[in-house]
Structure formats: C-alpha cells, structure tokens
Write a protein that holds these residues in place. Structure first.
Motif, PDB file in Angstrom:
ATOM      1  N   SER A  34       0.841  -1.201   0.000  1.00  0.00           N
ATOM      2  CA  SER A  34       0.000   0.000   0.000  1.00  0.00           C
ATOM      3  C   SER A  34       0.879   1.255   0.000  1.00  0.00           C
ATOM      4  CB  SER A  34      -0.940   0.004   1.203  1.00  0.00           C
ATOM      5  OG  SER A  34      -0.241   0.370   2.369  1.00  0.00           O
ATOM      6  N   ALA A  35       0.224   2.403   0.086  1.00  0.00           N
ATOM      7  CA  ALA A  35       0.953   3.666   0.001  1.00  0.00           C
ATOM      8  C   ALA A  35       1.438   4.162   1.358  1.00  0.00           C
ATOM      9  CB  ALA A  35       0.063   4.728  -0.644  1.00  0.00           C
ATOM     10  N   ARG A  36       1.175   3.394   2.436  1.00  0.00           N
ATOM     11  CA  ARG A  36       1.641   3.849   3.756  1.00  0.00           C
ATOM     12  C   ARG A  36       1.900   2.652   4.673  1.00  0.00           C
ATOM     13  NH1 ARG A  36       0.038   5.152   8.070  1.00  0.00           N
ATOM     14  NH2 ARG A  36      -0.264   7.421   8.063  1.00  0.00           N
ATOM     15  N   ALA A  47     -14.628  -0.267   0.470  1.00  0.00           N
ATOM     16  CA  ALA A  47     -14.942  -1.674   0.730  1.00  0.00           C
ATOM     17  C   ALA A  47     -14.778  -2.420  -0.591  1.00  0.00           C
ATOM     18  CB  ALA A  47     -16.373  -1.807   1.249  1.00  0.00           C
ATOM     19  N   ASP A  48     -14.722  -3.737  -0.509  1.00  0.00           N
ATOM     20  CA  ASP A  48     -14.614  -4.525  -1.738  1.00  0.00           C
ATOM     21  C   ASP A  48     -15.873  -4.362  -2.580  1.00  0.00           C
ATOM     22  OD1 ASP A  48     -12.167  -5.641  -1.007  1.00  0.00           O
ATOM     23  OD2 ASP A  48     -13.138  -7.243   0.136  1.00  0.00           O
ATOM     24  N   ALA A  49     -15.702  -4.485  -3.894  1.00  0.00           N
ATOM     25  CA  ALA A  49     -16.861  -4.429  -4.792  1.00  0.00           C
ATOM     26  C   ALA A  49     -17.834  -5.555  -4.432  1.00  0.00           C
ATOM     27  CB  ALA A  49     -16.395  -4.548  -6.232  1.00  0.00           C
ATOM     28  N   ASP A  50     -17.309  -6.701  -4.113  1.00  0.00           N
ATOM     29  CA  ASP A  50     -18.139  -7.827  -3.656  1.00  0.00           C
ATOM     30  C   ASP A  50     -18.257  -7.729  -2.139  1.00  0.00           C
ATOM     31  OD1 ASP A  50     -19.251 -10.204  -2.874  1.00  0.00           O
ATOM     32  OD2 ASP A  50     -17.499 -11.436  -3.424  1.00  0.00           O
ATOM     33  N   ALA A  57      -7.920 -11.529  -4.859  1.00  0.00           N
ATOM     34  CA  ALA A  57      -7.092 -11.059  -5.975  1.00  0.00           C
ATOM     35  C   ALA A  57      -7.864 -10.101  -6.875  1.00  0.00           C
ATOM     36  CB  ALA A  57      -6.604 -12.261  -6.787  1.00  0.00           C
ATOM     37  N   ALA A  58      -9.098  -9.792  -6.518  1.00  0.00           N
ATOM     38  CA  ALA A  58      -9.902  -8.903  -7.361  1.00  0.00           C
ATOM     39  C   ALA A  58      -9.254  -7.516  -7.418  1.00  0.00           C
ATOM     40  CB  ALA A  58     -11.320  -8.784  -6.796  1.00  0.00           C
ATOM     41  N   PRO A  59      -9.337  -6.850  -8.574  1.00  0.00           N
ATOM     42  CA  PRO A  59      -8.757  -5.506  -8.654  1.00  0.00           C
ATOM     43  C   PRO A  59      -9.388  -4.615  -7.589  1.00  0.00           C
ATOM     44  CG  PRO A  59      -9.545  -6.259 -10.813  1.00  0.00           C
ATOM     45  CD  PRO A  59      -9.998  -7.284  -9.816  1.00  0.00           C
ATOM     46  N   GLY A  60      -8.554  -3.881  -6.892  1.00  0.00           N
ATOM     47  CA  GLY A  60      -9.063  -2.971  -5.864  1.00  0.00           C
ATOM     48  C   GLY A  60      -9.455  -3.646  -4.566  1.00  0.00           C
ATOM     49  N   ALA A  61      -9.112  -4.909  -4.393  1.00  0.00           N
ATOM     50  CA  ALA A  61      -9.451  -5.605  -3.133  1.00  0.00           C
ATOM     51  C   ALA A  61      -8.848  -4.835  -1.960  1.00  0.00           C
ATOM     52  CB  ALA A  61      -8.926  -7.033  -3.158  1.00  0.00           C
ATOM     53  N   VAL A  62      -9.618  -4.698  -0.903  1.00  0.00           N
ATOM     54  CA  VAL A  62      -9.218  -3.858   0.224  1.00  0.00           C
ATOM     55  C   VAL A  62      -8.545  -4.709   1.303  1.00  0.00           C
ATOM     56  CG1 VAL A  62     -10.112  -2.370   2.065  1.00  0.00           C
ATOM     57  CG2 VAL A  62     -11.041  -2.192  -0.245  1.00  0.00           C
ATOM     58  N   HIS A  63      -7.432  -4.240   1.834  1.00  0.00           N
ATOM     59  CA  HIS A  63      -6.718  -5.003   2.874  1.00  0.00           C
ATOM     60  C   HIS A  63      -7.409  -4.887   4.233  1.00  0.00           C
ATOM     61  CE1 HIS A  63      -3.323  -6.851   4.997  1.00  0.00           C
ATOM     62  NE2 HIS A  63      -3.508  -5.914   5.919  1.00  0.00           N
ATOM     63  N   TRP A 166      -6.210 -10.590   8.574  1.00  0.00           N
ATOM     64  CA  TRP A 166      -7.591 -10.118   8.808  1.00  0.00           C
ATOM     65  C   TRP A 166      -8.123  -9.491   7.537  1.00  0.00           C
ATOM     66  CZ3 TRP A 166      -9.762 -11.248  13.493  1.00  0.00           C
ATOM     67  CH2 TRP A 166      -8.878 -11.574  14.524  1.00  0.00           C
ATOM     68  N   THR A 167      -7.959 -10.179   6.427  1.00  0.00           N
ATOM     69  CA  THR A 167      -8.334  -9.593   5.137  1.00  0.00           C
ATOM     70  C   THR A 167      -9.234 -10.500   4.309  1.00  0.00           C
ATOM     71  OG1 THR A 167      -6.352  -8.214   4.992  1.00  0.00           O
ATOM     72  CG2 THR A 167      -7.364  -8.834   2.910  1.00  0.00           C
ATOM     73  N   VAL A 168      -8.958 -11.779   4.306  1.00  0.00           N
ATOM     74  CA  VAL A 168      -9.700 -12.683   3.411  1.00  0.00           C
ATOM     75  C   VAL A 168     -10.842 -13.336   4.186  1.00  0.00           C
ATOM     76  CG1 VAL A 168      -9.519 -14.654   1.861  1.00  0.00           C
ATOM     77  CG2 VAL A 168      -7.586 -13.077   2.110  1.00  0.00           C
ATOM     78  N   PRO A 169     -12.076 -12.929   3.900  1.00  0.00           N
ATOM     79  CA  PRO A 169     -13.198 -13.375   4.720  1.00  0.00           C
ATOM     80  C   PRO A 169     -13.491 -14.871   4.602  1.00  0.00           C
ATOM     81  CG  PRO A 169     -13.802 -11.461   3.391  1.00  0.00           C
ATOM     82  CD  PRO A 169     -12.481 -11.960   2.882  1.00  0.00           C
ATOM     83  N   GLN A 170     -13.821 -15.442   5.721  1.00  0.00           N
ATOM     84  CA  GLN A 170     -14.442 -16.775   5.721  1.00  0.00           C
ATOM     85  C   GLN A 170     -15.944 -16.519   5.703  1.00  0.00           C
ATOM     86  OE1 GLN A 170     -13.593 -19.842   8.594  1.00  0.00           O
ATOM     87  NE2 GLN A 170     -11.668 -18.863   9.155  1.00  0.00           N
ATOM     88  N   VAL A 171     -16.630 -17.076   4.760  1.00  0.00           N
ATOM     89  CA  VAL A 171     -18.079 -16.898   4.694  1.00  0.00           C
ATOM     90  C   VAL A 171     -18.732 -18.240   4.984  1.00  0.00           C
ATOM     91  CG1 VAL A 171     -20.024 -16.245   3.241  1.00  0.00           C
ATOM     92  CG2 VAL A 171     -17.864 -15.011   3.055  1.00  0.00           C
ATOM     93  N   ALA A 172     -19.503 -18.261   6.039  1.00  0.00           N
ATOM     94  CA  ALA A 172     -20.131 -19.518   6.442  1.00  0.00           C
ATOM     95  C   ALA A 172     -21.163 -19.943   5.404  1.00  0.00           C
ATOM     96  CB  ALA A 172     -20.817 -19.329   7.784  1.00  0.00           C
TER      97      ALA A 172
END
Ligand code: FAD
Length: 465
Positions: A34-36, A47-50, A57-63, A166-172
C-alpha cells in the motif's frame, strides 16, 4: 549467517520485525504494497466491490477490515512495544485508554519514524512471489511489483512474512442460502452503520468460530446499535451470552430492529447460527427452535483465512486455517531459519506477541539463538497437533493461543532473554476480554473513569456481573 532480510508487510508486525533485525545489525528491506505503513490500522473507507470479499485477488481488493468508529479492544498498556509504549503518550489527540484507530496508526507512524524503520520501507511494492534458491532456502528470490507496474526480482538471505491475516473473509455456508433473496456482507466490508438504516439485519456467527471472532464482531454490533431505535437513547447492550442478546429497552433484538422496525422476539435466541439454522423456500430464516424471520441483510462475522498468495512451497500448506508445519507458529522446519512468519498467533496480546516473535527471529537470524534440528522441530509440531486433538480443539484453532498465552509468551521471552510477562499484564488482558465479551459497550469509558493506570483497576474488575 544471513545478512540481507526481506520483510513482507509494514503493519505492526513488519515494523517491529524490522526494528529487531536492524538492532541485530542485519540489512533490511520492508516491502509494503500500500501507500503507507500501519497495515490494518490505516483505516480504509473503501470496501470490496463484492460485499462478501470472496476474491482477494480482485482488482481494488481492500486489505483493511476496520470500521469508522472502531476503538481498540485492548487498553493502551497492552498495545505498545518495549522501549516504545503507547501508555503515557498521546499520538493523535486521542488520550483515551481504548483509543480510536487513528491514535494507533499515529503510534505506529511514530514508532516507524523513531526506530529508523521508515527509511527501510519500500511503499507501493507488492510482493508477488517468494521462492527458495536451493532446496531448503539458503537464499530467497523475491519478485515484486512497484508503483510503475514493473516487476523486479531481488535476492535475500532470509524472508520474514508479516502480511496480516484479517483480510480474506471466511463466509459460512448457511443451509438453504440459495433461497436467500436479500443482501449479504462480511464484516470485513462493514464501515459505517448508515446503509443499515431501516434494514432488518442478522449477524451470522459460526458457533465454533465465535470464540475467535467475538471481540471483533461485537464492536460491529455496538457501532450498529448507535442506529438502533432501542439503543439510541443511551441504553446499552446488556445480553449475557452470544446467543441471548437483548438491548436495554426491552426484549427486541437490536440487530433485528435497526432503524425502528421493532420486531419483538419471543424466542430467546435471535442469532443466525450457520450450523443449526437454515433458510427455507419462503426466503425466511428459520431458527432451530421454531421461529422464523424475514430480514434484509445477513452480516457474516465468521472470521478470516490465512492467505499467502506469494508462497507456493513444497511441504508448507494452509489447511483449514492451519498454517503448517510451523515450529512455534513461526519457523517452517524445512526452510528454517531463513523463512519465518510473524503475527500468526491469535487471541493474545498482539503487539507484545509480535515483538517477542520478532526478537526471536532476529536473534536466530543473527546467530545469537539457535533452533533445534529439523527433525526435532517437526516432532514438536506433531506433539502440538496431538495435544490439540486430545483437547478436542479443531484444526482451525491451531494458531489460537488462548488460553495458553502466558506459557507461549514466556517461552518466547525465555528464548531471547527478555523478562517474563508481568502478572498484571495477563490479568489486564483477561479483564479486557471479559469486558468485551460482556457485550457492555460502556466498559471502555468506565475503565478510564475508574482507573487510568491500569494496574490498580484490577482490584475493581469490570464486567464481573
Ligand atoms: P496487518 O496490520 O494486516 O499488516 C499487514 C501489511 O502487509 C499490510 O500493510 C499489507 O498492505 C501488507 N501486505 C500484505 N500483502 C502484501 C504483499 N504481498 N506485499 C507487500 N505488502 C503486503 N489488535 C490489537 O492489539 N488491539 C485491538 O484492539 C485490535 N482490534 C482489531 C480490530 C479489527 C477489526 C481487526 C481486523 C484487527 C484488530 N486487531 C487488534 C488485530 C490487528 O490485526 C493487529 O493489531 C495488527 O494490526 C496486526 O498487524 P500485522 O502487521 O500482523 O498485519
């Protein structure tokens, strides 16, 4: 002995690793995509587009996964580094015992600057691949993409991975989810309560993950409750268990009455439990005890996955959120000591834990400390897995240190000749966790009113109701 070390990530872990490596006289480059610097603590309003954030790996995925109103769940005393405490100093004008995220970020900025780490950080530099040169990783090739989009490769003697988890969600997977017509979102993408106004919202907690996620998911409830008709007038969450929440103004369940839809619950349990409840053909959520409710949004507070997209190493896997094999959650025996991970343990005093982990990694890399043989490290890992099995702990809790944080952190301290944890620190951690789990949103401010020094507050434990 390694001389050059690449650190992946400039969050709290990467920064303190870099400080310790520099102290040992090693040459350090910190890659930060990132930039900082600051990692998680650099609040990102995007927030993520999804909304479920299914593709990291989606473009613009938020950390980041912080929401706007987030305050720490640990008091200042438990969020500093040795020689650089957070207690006793104010970094961004927020002197509260449990400050907001901006204060923590400013603390980390000051730490990066004053420790000399900042000048070692390569911002906007995303590590794409980390690969061993030689079978067991005597040296490592690090491929990275810079701001201009160009990909370059540098070779280092060692690599320390600190990319956060704490970035890649687990979705039940809720039974009958295909019948669901409403919205779904993971708490990773929750920022502010406004979009939930006038919506009926259900939190999805995995019973088995609840213990891990509770601290992060509960403040989401608190942030949302600011918009809840029942709670707006100063009443607080006063539920006593995760599945029996009521708010101060009656029995309606806060998360189901957002924005004024006072849906009265007769049943005591209003949490959607992915393992026991289901969505039926009518599109309603049917609870296991027999009632049903129509809702607008399911908010998943179901945790995150460890994810290392830049690593594809023979014999090192992430299986059901177990990163392994790793000796003491840090060194993969096959590639030790030149590959290590800092920041994996959960449910611990994070800043202090990453500092002790960093000191150990730095001491091992500089030759001041030695590791057991590969076979002995593998035997220790097997013992750990066996012990987990005997205790009935699921694989996905491999890196959950609680309730053995004292043992774990003292073990690390012993490796590097640091003092063992003071009893007050552990008591304070336990107390903070008790308070957070009490679902009582006011505990942070009362903590300050009762005692700011921390230590003596222990004589008057909060959350003891
Ligand atoms: P991160 O802070 O996530 O930093 C990882 C860094 O690696 C990021 O800057 C990222 O951009 C970078 N990165 C990732 N991949 C790459 C790559 N391929 N190349 C280059 N750079 C990369 N902890 C507490 O102690 N107290 C709290 O109150 C608290 N509250 C929390 C609340 C929430 C909602 C969450 C999500 C976490 C909370 N935590 C809290 C835990 C928090 O994660 C830790 O405090 C700490 O920030 C972890 O630091 P880290 O360096 O391990 O990871």
């Amino acid at each position: 002995m390694p001389r050059t070390v690449a650190v992946v990530g400039a969050g709290a872990a990467g920064l303190v690793v870099a400080r310790e490596l520099l102290r040992e006289g090693l040459d350090v480059a910190v890659f930060e995509k990132s930039a900082r610097t600051g990692g998680t603590w650099a609040y990102d309003p995007r927030a993520d587009a999804d909304p479920l954030g299914r593709d990291p790996a989606a473009p613009g995925a938020v950390h980041g996964s912080l929401y706007a109103s987030l305050r720490t769940n640990l008091p200042r005393e438990l969020m500093g580094f040795s020689d650089f405490p957070m207690a006793g100093r104010v970094f961004a004008g927020d002197p509260r015992a449990f400050p907001g995220h901006r204060e923590v970020l400013a603390f980390l900025d000051a730490f990066a600057e004053e420790s000399g780490v900042l000048e070692r950080v390569r911002l906007r530099s995303e590590v794409l691949r980390v690969a061993p040169l030689g079978g067991q990783g005597e040296r490592w090739a690090v491929a990275w993409r810079g701001e201009d989009g160009e990909v370059a490769e540098d070779v280092f003697d060692a690599v320390v991975v600190c990319n956060g988890h704490w970035t890649v969600p687990q979705v039940a997977k809720i039974r009958g989810i295909d019948n669901w017509k409403g919205k779904q979102m993971h708490s990773h993408n929750y920022r502010v309560p406004d979009p939930f106004r006038d919506q009926v919202l259900l939190l999805c907690l995995l019973e088995s993950i609840l213990a891990v996620m509770k601290i992060s998911s509960i403040p989401v409830c608190h942030a949302l409750s600011a918009e809840c008709c029942c709670c707006r007038n100063g009443s607080q969450w006063n539920g006593h268990s995760s599945r029996d929440l009521t708010c101060g103004k009656g029995s309606a369940h806060c998360v189901e009455v957002l924005g004024g839809q006072a849906w009265k619950s007769r049943a005591p349990q209003r949490y959607l439990d992915a393992q026991r409840d289901c969505i039926q053909d009518d599109g309603k959520i049917h609870f296991s005890e027999g009632s049903a409710v129509a809702a607008d949004i399911i908010l998943y507070c179901t945790g995150y996955y460890y994810h290392f997209p830049f690593l594809d190493l023979d014999g090192l896997t992430v299986d059901d959120n177990r990163v392994g094999p790793l000796y003491k959650h840090i060194f993969p025996p096959k590639y030790a000591p030149n590959l290590s991970f800092v920041g994996l343990p959960m449910k611990t005093i994070v800043f202090q834990s990453v500092e002790l982990e960093s000191k150990w990694v730095a001491a091992v890399l500089s030759g001041r400390a030695t590791l057991p043989s590969e076979e002995d490290m593998m035997a220790a890992v097997r013992d750990h897995y066996l012990q987990m099995e005997e205790e009935g702990r699921p694989k996905r809790h491999t890196h959950v240190i609680m309730p053995k944080w004292e043992e774990h952190m003292n073990w690390l301290a012993d490796q590097v000749g640091e003092p063992r944890l003071e009893a007050w620190r552990l008591e304070m951690l336990e107390k903070a966790i008790r308070c957070a789990w009490s679902l009582d949103a006011g505990y942070r401010d009362r903590w300050e009113q009762e005692d700011n020094s921390g230590k003596s507050a222990l004589k008057h434990p909060l959350g003891s109701k």
